[in-house]
Design an enzyme around this catalytic site. Sequence first.
Site, PDB file in Angstrom:
ATOM      1  N   HIS A 268      22.947  41.347  85.004  1.00 16.87           N
ATOM      2  CA  HIS A 268      23.691  41.391  86.269  1.00 16.87           C
ATOM      3  C   HIS A 268      24.754  40.286  86.335  1.00 16.87           C
ATOM      4  CE1 HIS A 268      20.905  44.446  87.364  1.00 16.87           C
ATOM      5  NE2 HIS A 268      19.882  43.616  87.425  1.00 16.87           N
ATOM      6  N   ASP A 319      19.349  50.447  83.677  1.00 13.46           N
ATOM      7  CA  ASP A 319      18.510  49.700  84.618  1.00 13.46           C
ATOM      8  C   ASP A 319      17.498  50.576  85.358  1.00 13.46           C
ATOM      9  OD1 ASP A 319      17.474  47.845  86.370  1.00 13.46           O
ATOM     10  OD2 ASP A 319      19.362  47.099  87.107  1.00 13.46           O
TER      11      ASP A 319
HETATM   12  C1  NGQ Z   1      13.241  44.999  88.388  1.00 15.95           C
HETATM   13  N1  NGQ Z   1      15.434  45.591  89.163  1.00 15.95           N
HETATM   14  O1  NGQ Z   1      12.650  44.102  87.797  1.00 15.95           O
HETATM   15  O2  NGQ Z   1      12.958  46.181  88.222  1.00 15.95           O
HETATM   16  C2  NGQ Z   1      14.379  44.624  89.291  1.00 15.95           C
HETATM   17  C3  NGQ Z   1      13.923  44.566  90.716  1.00 15.95           C
HETATM   18  C4  NGQ Z   1      13.300  42.171  91.142  1.00 15.95           C
HETATM   19  C5  NGQ Z   1      16.678  45.242  89.400  1.00 15.95           C
HETATM   20  N2  NGQ Z   1      16.932  44.017  89.689  1.00 15.95           N
HETATM   21  C6  NGQ Z   1      12.837  43.585  90.975  1.00 15.95           C
HETATM   22  N3  NGQ Z   1      17.659  46.113  89.352  1.00 15.95           N
HETATM   23  O3  NGQ Z   1      14.377  41.813  90.703  1.00 15.95           O
HETATM   24  O4  NGQ Z   1      12.527  41.400  91.710  1.00 15.95           O
HETATM   25 ZN    ZN Z   2      16.380  45.068  85.733  1.00 20.53          ZN
END
Ligand code: NGQ
Ligand code: ZN
Length: 455
Positions: A268, A319
């Site tokens: 990101h 993602d």
């Molecule tokens: C994840 N996903 O780990 O799946 C994360 C969300 C977080 C994205 N950041 C959970 N797109 O970051 O705590």
């Molecule tokens: Zn992720």
Amino acid sequence: MASLYFEEALLKSGWATGVRIEIAGGLITGVETGTRAGAGDERHAIGLPGMPNLHSHAFQRGMAGLAEIRGPDEDTFWTWREMMYRLALAMCPDDVEAVAALAYVEMLEAGFTRVGEFHYLHHDRDGRPFRDPAEMAGRIIVAAGETGIGLTLLPVFYAHGGFGGQSPAPNQRRFICDPDAFGRLIEASRRAALAHPRSVIGVAPHSLRAVTPEELAAIQPLAGDGPIHIHAAEQLREVDDCLAWSGRRPVEWLLEEAAADSRWCIVHATHMTQEETQRMAAAGVVAGLCPVTEANLGDGIFNGPHFMSSGGRFGIGSDSNVLVGVADELRQLEYAQRLHGRQRNVMSRGEGASTGRTLYEAAAQGGAAALGAPAAVLAPGAPADILSLDAANPALLERRGDRVLDAWIFAARTSPVDCVWVRGRKWVEAGRHPARERIVARYRRSIARLVAAEL
Ligand code: NGQ
Ligand code: ZN
């Protein structure tokens, strides 16, 4: 030995016509240009190097499209995450395998030839480790093997629910390890990965929210020669919390305290100052951009112009897998920049350079580097990870060279991806994976149960 013939192909040196590519042992062994097809050659119109997908949470494909209903309060990344956790808590190993296999079929059909699976769903539903710590990692490996996609497995270290070593929440229980348990998980994952040749294992501290500096230092060596991936600076709240905790911003902290360098992929990196952007580029860190998911989750817009002019490297990731597409990611990346800067052709290399070509080559190179994989190019010695495009797709008619890429990315209603080879083996033909039907049928059974029970 096999050979493919392309009327035109994007080689390391640029576009060429009349291209014969010889393949042996999964590698490209010879490239001839300006030639005619040989008698036994398999003939295609347009050849491109396969695209690496540097960031996937395959299981999240199971909730694609289910989080688009407005809730009682403001909907944000954090409310989406609650729903995502409900799915994560519901899935058994068979579900993970079924959903991952579907996601990987879709990736291959889209033109992705390797996936970086940022894998954190480690334990049983009650949070207790499985007898085999790599039970779930093994399901990812099986799904990759069954579909044929190249795999860089990034087992995730996750220990805390917020900055400064906060306790994890109950709904994070399936992710949690201490450094010793994580060492065993990595070891077991390495053993399981022997079943899928040429897979790469890296290490992924989930985020600065989920690890302490001491834990980060303890797990980093477990990567060996493999890559290190971390989520950072995706949401403004994370930046604010990091500032409150350390006095520094997430990317700044990683560059200064973790010495993030060319072995690292910061996923990101949405919210950076100009100075952070320039320093991240100079350090050779790969930016793991996931434009479709970042748009879906309302994350913000990456500092593209400054990162590019500083010589930064990036790759693309699907993602959350809300929509899996090479062209979709690259188009969304460019369009966000256009809307933000009220300009056009923002990510292009410079005057006269095609935006599609710039995006495609940069993402292929950055993605391969981030996945610890050989360069994604059509050249002798490189893996035969290749895709062909259907020149009869209306969007591609009378387009040659760079204009083919611009047409695919910005103008094709239906996907022109025709065939996809991984290590010289053809896994997609006429845009379809041969196991699609069986894998969709299995996915349907899993998803019916999950939706009925939890979502
Ligand atoms: C994840 N996903 O780990 O799946 C994360 C969300 C977080 C994205 N950041 C959970 N797109 O970051 O705590
Ligand atoms: Zn992720």
